[in-house]
Design an enzyme around this catalytic site. Sequence first.
Site, PDB file in Angstrom:
ATOM      1  N   GLU A 117       0.319  -1.018   0.560  1.00  0.00           N
ATOM      2  CA  GLU A 117       0.016   0.450   0.177  1.00  0.00           C
ATOM      3  C   GLU A 117       0.728   1.291   0.105  1.00  0.00           C
ATOM      4  O   GLU A 117       0.355   2.275  -0.543  1.00  0.00           O
ATOM      5  CB  GLU A 117      -0.748  -0.046   0.667  1.00  0.00           C
ATOM      6  CG  GLU A 117      -1.843  -1.078   0.978  1.00  0.00           C
ATOM      7  CD  GLU A 117      -2.744  -2.179   2.126  1.00  0.00           C
ATOM      8  OE1 GLU A 117      -2.340  -1.402   3.603  1.00  0.00           O
ATOM      9  OE2 GLU A 117      -3.722  -0.964   2.239  1.00  0.00           O
ATOM     10  N   GLU A 137      -3.367  -9.552   3.477  1.00  0.00           N
ATOM     11  CA  GLU A 137      -4.286  -9.405   4.555  1.00  0.00           C
ATOM     12  C   GLU A 137      -5.140 -10.140   4.534  1.00  0.00           C
ATOM     13  O   GLU A 137      -6.407 -11.015   5.727  1.00  0.00           O
ATOM     14  CB  GLU A 137      -5.291  -8.147   4.512  1.00  0.00           C
ATOM     15  CG  GLU A 137      -4.085  -7.122   4.178  1.00  0.00           C
ATOM     16  CD  GLU A 137      -3.679  -6.081   3.613  1.00  0.00           C
ATOM     17  OE1 GLU A 137      -3.537  -6.923   2.586  1.00  0.00           O
ATOM     18  OE2 GLU A 137      -2.849  -5.332   3.465  1.00  0.00           O
TER      19      GLU A 137
HETATM   20  N1  COA Z   1       4.345  -7.540  10.772  1.00  0.00           N
HETATM   21  C1  COA Z   1       4.871  -8.008  12.248  1.00  0.00           C
HETATM   22  N2  COA Z   1       6.880  -8.875  12.231  1.00  0.00           N
HETATM   23  C2  COA Z   1       6.359  -9.323  10.842  1.00  0.00           C
HETATM   24  C3  COA Z   1       5.636  -9.436   9.725  1.00  0.00           C
HETATM   25  C4  COA Z   1       4.573  -7.878  10.047  1.00  0.00           C
HETATM   26  N3  COA Z   1       3.875  -8.104   8.615  1.00  0.00           N
HETATM   27  N4  COA Z   1       6.364  -9.986   9.300  1.00  0.00           N
HETATM   28  C5  COA Z   1       7.549 -10.832   9.359  1.00  0.00           C
HETATM   29  N5  COA Z   1       7.742 -10.254  10.183  1.00  0.00           N
HETATM   30  C6  COA Z   1       8.708 -10.792  11.214  1.00  0.00           C
HETATM   31  C7  COA Z   1       8.499 -11.962  11.668  1.00  0.00           C
HETATM   32  O1  COA Z   1       7.687 -12.541  12.460  1.00  0.00           O
HETATM   33  C8  COA Z   1      10.060 -12.768  12.539  1.00  0.00           C
HETATM   34  O2  COA Z   1      10.409 -12.419  13.390  1.00  0.00           O
HETATM   35  P1  COA Z   1      10.618 -13.284  14.468  1.00  0.00           P
HETATM   36  O3  COA Z   1      12.482 -13.338  13.729  1.00  0.00           O
HETATM   37  O4  COA Z   1      11.004 -12.160  15.456  1.00  0.00           O
HETATM   38  O5  COA Z   1      10.232 -14.551  14.633  1.00  0.00           O
HETATM   39  C9  COA Z   1      11.027 -11.773  11.277  1.00  0.00           C
HETATM   40  O6  COA Z   1      10.182 -10.517  10.660  1.00  0.00           O
HETATM   41  C10 COA Z   1      11.009 -12.105   9.676  1.00  0.00           C
HETATM   42  O7  COA Z   1      10.322 -12.795   9.312  1.00  0.00           O
HETATM   43  P2  COA Z   1       9.826 -14.493   8.801  1.00  0.00           P
HETATM   44  O8  COA Z   1       7.706 -14.759   8.967  1.00  0.00           O
HETATM   45  O9  COA Z   1      10.639 -15.516   9.673  1.00  0.00           O
HETATM   46  O10 COA Z   1      10.523 -14.136   7.521  1.00  0.00           O
HETATM   47  P3  COA Z   1      10.127 -15.866   6.246  1.00  0.00           P
HETATM   48  O11 COA Z   1      11.132 -15.546   5.219  1.00  0.00           O
HETATM   49  O12 COA Z   1      10.308 -16.889   7.190  1.00  0.00           O
HETATM   50  O13 COA Z   1       8.843 -15.253   5.315  1.00  0.00           O
HETATM   51  C11 COA Z   1       6.970 -13.761   4.931  1.00  0.00           C
HETATM   52  C12 COA Z   1       9.208 -14.275   4.948  1.00  0.00           C
HETATM   53  C13 COA Z   1       7.825 -12.401   4.293  1.00  0.00           C
HETATM   54  C14 COA Z   1       6.666 -14.524   3.938  1.00  0.00           C
HETATM   55  C15 COA Z   1       6.360 -13.779   6.784  1.00  0.00           C
HETATM   56  O14 COA Z   1       7.631 -12.893   7.388  1.00  0.00           O
HETATM   57  C16 COA Z   1       5.252 -13.255   6.377  1.00  0.00           C
HETATM   58  O15 COA Z   1       4.450 -13.620   5.958  1.00  0.00           O
HETATM   59  N6  COA Z   1       4.933 -12.082   6.939  1.00  0.00           N
HETATM   60  C17 COA Z   1       3.341 -11.381   7.117  1.00  0.00           C
HETATM   61  C18 COA Z   1       3.092 -10.448   5.635  1.00  0.00           C
HETATM   62  C19 COA Z   1       1.500 -10.172   6.090  1.00  0.00           C
HETATM   63  O16 COA Z   1       0.767 -10.910   6.016  1.00  0.00           O
HETATM   64  N7  COA Z   1       1.614  -8.610   5.993  1.00  0.00           N
HETATM   65  C20 COA Z   1       0.022  -8.243   6.248  1.00  0.00           C
HETATM   66  C21 COA Z   1       0.138  -7.348   7.868  1.00  0.00           C
HETATM   67  S1  COA Z   1      -2.052  -7.055   7.331  1.00  0.00           S
END
Ligand code: COA
Length: 263
Positions: A117, A137
């Site tokens: 966004e 989302e």
């Molecule tokens: N909010 C808070 N923390 C987040 C985050 C978010 N939107 N996205 C990633 N993080 C954090 C993870 O919890 C992790 O923290 P930790 O090391 O303390 O556990 C760190 O960032 C690294 O992310 P991780 O998930 O371990 O990396 P990955 O390579 O396995 O996956 C993504 C990457 C982007 C696919 C995955 O992090 C993800 O799906 N994130 C959320 C995306 C999302 O739904 N965004 C919309 C929010 S409304």
Amino acid sequence: MSRTGYETIKIEREENIAWIILNRPHRLNALNDVMMEELADALITVEKDPGVRCVVITGEGDRAFSAGADITAFPKVTPVLAEEFSRKGQKVFTMIEEMSKPVIAAINGYALGGGLELALACDFRIASEHAELGSPEINLGIIPGWGGTQRLVRIVGLRNAKRLVMLGERIKADEALQIGLVDKVVPFEKLREEAKALAKKFAEGPPIALKYAKYALNFGTQVPLEVGLRLESSLMALLFSTNDVKRGIEAFMSRSKPEFKGD
Ligand code: COA
């Protein structure tokens, strides 16, 4: 140029280009309240600075532009807080859309949810080859709340927007390019250089004409054609009062490069 002591972002100045860097790489640059406040502050700072002619927003590191709103805050959210959270975020991103200077998103990795966004509110998007973009989302049981449902459809059309928002799938940079979600895809090592080259073009352009062009184009997506056409005429006419139009015409006549100054 900037307020010092930001916790979650950095501002760097390179000649007349300002870089705003989202700086929570350990959280994939997830946007929490502090970051949104600091981003708003940084946007005001660069908007006010006449020496800044173009802004680039990017993320620290090579993993993420931003993985969206910080989900760790969600468990405590009530409907009333959620509405405020949504409106506040929309306002910050609207500041980007309404900024009088061109804003480029240099997408250095994941641009998901609020991260996408944010990029959608920018005028141009350059993505690294390994970037992945999406509106996940729906997988959390919600919908985009910082302008995603509205800006995405204006940029990629209803069909692509429905696929991204209703399926919540991530797409890779090359597909994002195909559907017009990003303007260019480059290797990660070239991202900064490419974003800078584009920013430099804008920085050398006529600032007032760029401001009016951006305004007329954005405004035109929201109003009937006749209203947009009238605005276009007025803004075009107004530009004939600037010194930059004289510089542009003189440079054309003398086959030289115009030096626009923004007056
Ligand atoms: N909010 C808070 N923390 C987040 C985050 C978010 N939107 N996205 C990633 N993080 C954090 C993870 O919890 C992790 O923290 P930790 O090391 O303390 O556990 C760190 O960032 C690294 O992310 P991780 O998930 O371990 O990396 P990955 O390579 O396995 O996956 C993504 C990457 C982007 C696919 C995955 O992090 C993800 O799906 N994130 C959320 C995306 C999302 O739904 N965004 C919309 C929010 S409304």
